[in-house]
Write an enzyme that holds these catalytic residues in place. Sequence first.
Site, PDB file in Angstrom:
ATOM      1  N   GLN A 171       0.848  -1.199   0.000  1.00 31.96           N
ATOM      2  CA  GLN A 171       0.000   0.000   0.000  1.00 31.96           C
ATOM      3  C   GLN A 171       0.879   1.243   0.000  1.00 31.96           C
ATOM      4  OE1 GLN A 171      -3.367  -0.899   3.155  1.00 31.96           O
ATOM      5  NE2 GLN A 171      -1.565  -2.123   3.538  1.00 31.96           N
ATOM      6  N   ASN A 172       2.180   1.064   0.072  1.00 33.26           N
ATOM      7  CA  ASN A 172       3.081   2.210   0.193  1.00 33.26           C
ATOM      8  C   ASN A 172       3.351   2.844  -1.169  1.00 33.26           C
ATOM      9  OD1 ASN A 172       3.117   1.465   2.819  1.00 33.26           O
ATOM     10  ND2 ASN A 172       5.157   0.549   2.805  1.00 33.26           N
ATOM     11  N   ASP A 200       6.165   4.815  -1.629  1.00 36.19           N
ATOM     12  CA  ASP A 200       7.512   5.367  -1.491  1.00 36.19           C
ATOM     13  C   ASP A 200       8.576   4.690  -2.348  1.00 36.19           C
ATOM     14  OD1 ASP A 200       8.059   2.929  -0.096  1.00 36.19           O
ATOM     15  OD2 ASP A 200       7.557   3.851   1.827  1.00 36.19           O
ATOM     16  N   HIS A 212      -1.802   1.279  -3.999  1.00 37.03           N
ATOM     17  CA  HIS A 212      -2.215   2.673  -3.824  1.00 37.03           C
ATOM     18  C   HIS A 212      -1.378   3.619  -4.678  1.00 37.03           C
ATOM     19  CE1 HIS A 212      -4.342   1.740   0.289  1.00 37.03           C
ATOM     20  NE2 HIS A 212      -4.984   1.277  -0.769  1.00 37.03           N
ATOM     21  N   CYS A 253       6.059  27.982   1.850  1.00 37.55           N
ATOM     22  CA  CYS A 253       5.535  28.128   3.219  1.00 37.55           C
ATOM     23  C   CYS A 253       6.151  29.351   3.902  1.00 37.55           C
ATOM     24  CB  CYS A 253       5.832  26.880   4.057  1.00 37.55           C
ATOM     25  SG  CYS A 253       4.916  25.437   3.531  1.00 37.55           S
ATOM     26  N   GLY A 298       3.332  -4.532   8.920  1.00 35.97           N
ATOM     27  CA  GLY A 298       3.284  -3.071   9.023  1.00 35.97           C
ATOM     28  C   GLY A 298       2.030  -2.419   8.479  1.00 35.97           C
ATOM     29  N   THR A 299       0.888  -3.094   8.616  1.00 37.15           N
ATOM     30  CA  THR A 299      -0.348  -2.447   8.166  1.00 37.15           C
ATOM     31  C   THR A 299      -1.468  -2.659   9.169  1.00 37.15           C
ATOM     32  OG1 THR A 299      -2.081  -2.390   6.470  1.00 37.15           O
ATOM     33  CG2 THR A 299      -0.849  -4.460   6.653  1.00 37.15           C
ATOM     34  N   GLU A 302       1.382  -4.828  16.933  1.00 41.27           N
ATOM     35  CA  GLU A 302       0.023  -5.180  17.370  1.00 41.27           C
ATOM     36  C   GLU A 302      -0.369  -6.531  16.782  1.00 41.27           C
ATOM     37  OE1 GLU A 302      -1.393  -3.140  19.390  1.00 41.27           O
ATOM     38  OE2 GLU A 302      -0.051  -1.431  19.086  1.00 41.27           O
TER      39      GLU A 302
HETATM   40  P1  OAD Z   1      -1.372   2.600   9.198  1.00 40.91           P
HETATM   41  O1  OAD Z   1      -0.757   3.858   9.705  1.00 40.91           O
HETATM   42  O2  OAD Z   1      -2.853   2.515   9.180  1.00 40.91           O
HETATM   43  O3  OAD Z   1      -0.834   1.348  10.023  1.00 40.91           O
HETATM   44  C1  OAD Z   1       0.532   1.173  10.237  1.00 40.91           C
HETATM   45  C2  OAD Z   1       0.734  -0.161  10.927  1.00 40.91           C
HETATM   46  O4  OAD Z   1       2.121  -0.400  11.036  1.00 40.91           O
HETATM   47  C3  OAD Z   1       0.128  -0.270  12.324  1.00 40.91           C
HETATM   48  O5  OAD Z   1      -0.521  -1.516  12.439  1.00 40.91           O
HETATM   49  C4  OAD Z   1       1.362  -0.217  13.237  1.00 40.91           C
HETATM   50  O6  OAD Z   1       1.163  -0.989  14.428  1.00 40.91           O
HETATM   51  C5  OAD Z   1       2.405  -0.853  12.350  1.00 40.91           C
HETATM   52  N1  OAD Z   1       3.794  -0.434  12.633  1.00 40.91           N
HETATM   53  C6  OAD Z   1       4.243   0.757  13.080  1.00 40.91           C
HETATM   54  N2  OAD Z   1       5.584   0.766  13.156  1.00 40.91           N
HETATM   55  C7  OAD Z   1       6.007  -0.440  12.734  1.00 40.91           C
HETATM   56  C8  OAD Z   1       7.272  -1.059  12.572  1.00 40.91           C
HETATM   57  N3  OAD Z   1       8.410  -0.392  12.843  1.00 40.91           N
HETATM   58  N4  OAD Z   1       7.322  -2.326  12.125  1.00 40.91           N
HETATM   59  C9  OAD Z   1       6.188  -3.009  11.836  1.00 40.91           C
HETATM   60  N5  OAD Z   1       4.960  -2.483  11.974  1.00 40.91           N
HETATM   61  C10 OAD Z   1       4.859  -1.219  12.409  1.00 40.91           C
HETATM   62  O7  OAD Z   1      -0.742   2.366   7.727  1.00 40.91           O
HETATM   63  P2  OAD Z   1      -1.311   1.432   6.559  1.00 40.91           P
HETATM   64  O8  OAD Z   1      -1.966   0.223   7.100  1.00 40.91           O
HETATM   65  O9  OAD Z   1      -0.226   1.267   5.582  1.00 40.91           O
HETATM   66  O10 OAD Z   1      -4.015   4.968   1.970  1.00 40.91           O
HETATM   67  O11 OAD Z   1      -2.415   2.382   5.950  1.00 40.91           O
HETATM   68  C11 OAD Z   1      -3.162   1.958   4.851  1.00 40.91           C
HETATM   69  C12 OAD Z   1      -3.568   3.102   4.024  1.00 40.91           C
HETATM   70  O12 OAD Z   1      -4.154   4.123   4.849  1.00 40.91           O
HETATM   71  C13 OAD Z   1      -2.448   3.841   3.332  1.00 40.91           C
HETATM   72  O13 OAD Z   1      -2.009   3.202   2.167  1.00 40.91           O
HETATM   73  C14 OAD Z   1      -3.070   5.165   3.034  1.00 40.91           C
HETATM   74  C15 OAD Z   1      -3.735   5.421   4.365  1.00 40.91           C
HETATM   75  O14 OAD Z   1      -4.865   6.234   4.316  1.00 40.91           O
HETATM   76  C16 OAD Z   1      -4.614   5.987   1.368  1.00 40.91           C
HETATM   77  O15 OAD Z   1      -4.351   7.127   1.649  1.00 40.91           O
HETATM   78  C17 OAD Z   1      -5.628   5.582   0.365  1.00 40.91           C
END
Ligand code: OAD
Length: 272
Positions: free
Chosen positions: A109-110, A112, A127, A160, A218-219, A246
């Site tokens: 979903q990244n 980058d 995405h 800015c 990481g999602t 989590e």
């Molecule tokens: P989230 O910010 O919703 O979730 C990030 C996840 O990564 C959480 O479950 C954290 O616990 C976990 N996490 C944090 N640090 C970590 C680490 N160092 N190692 C492993 N896990 C870690 O991000 P996404 O699930 O990617 O889409 O979000 C999905 C979508 O929501 C994105 O693609 C974007 C956003 O809105 C759009 O904008 C359409």
Amino acid sequence: MASELKDGLARCSEIFQRARRIVVFSGAGVSAESGIPTFRDPGGLWTAFPPDQFANWASILRLVSTDPVLLANFLVALLRPIVSARPNAAHLAIAAIEGKEKAVTVVTQNIDGLHQSAGSTTVIELHGSLFEVGYVRSHETWPVSSDALKRVLQSMEQFCRDRGSAAAFMEAVSPLYGKTQKGIYLPRVVLFGDFLPERAWEDASYALKKCDCMIIVGTSQVVQPAGSLSELATSHGAPIIGIGPEPIQCDAWLRGSACEILPRLVEAMPPV
Ligand code: OAD
């Protein structure tokens, strides 16, 4: 090594004995240790910039005329970590799975580009990507280089400071957003309310229906339809390995950060 992790890795090792086709499904957490904040963790991007204002094109385009400085601040927060990020140990470990005689599809979903920079060869960007722009009304796209993104970032920072006009904003952001005779072009990123790229969705669905192991890392899996892709793996009995701080619904959950766990997971794979 804590016994919980040891047990989890032993379970994964068994799974890998049988697994030939692996899908890695990643989200923002995999890039967190490259310095790119996630969206929903404390201090995440959506904390300062709520998605109802900054994650749909209608609101964003409105801000160009109503509050370009606020929009520029958002772009700075989005671009600054990404333009200087490098693949971390988690991205590199995922790429290294290919060396274990496994067919690996990364569904991310990244936006980058870090999986590709790390060397993963089959990456499906559900995405979209910040490194591509295209016309709204056609399939014509073109790449945006890292240097071009850095220049946009510098212009946004300057903007800015100067608190410029909408016209100055349009000039500064022109590598990413503008209008030609062919219409409006935008970054090829998916925001709320957009359809996912059809080909990416079909390819991801196919890979999940065929895989014999899915690794989720990481999602939060809260954004649909991407968050439901794991159902395609479970529907035919493919085991799921979950990695993150989590717990998630899976067959083996490895608690920890992506950079801490993924290199160990690759070590736990049977030698080729
Ligand atoms: P989230 O910010 O919703 O979730 C990030 C996840 O990564 C959480 O479950 C954290 O616990 C976990 N996490 C944090 N640090 C970590 C680490 N160092 N190692 C492993 N896990 C870690 O991000 P996404 O699930 O990617 O889409 O979000 C999905 C979508 O929501 C994105 O693609 C974007 C956003 O809105 C759009 O904008 C359409």
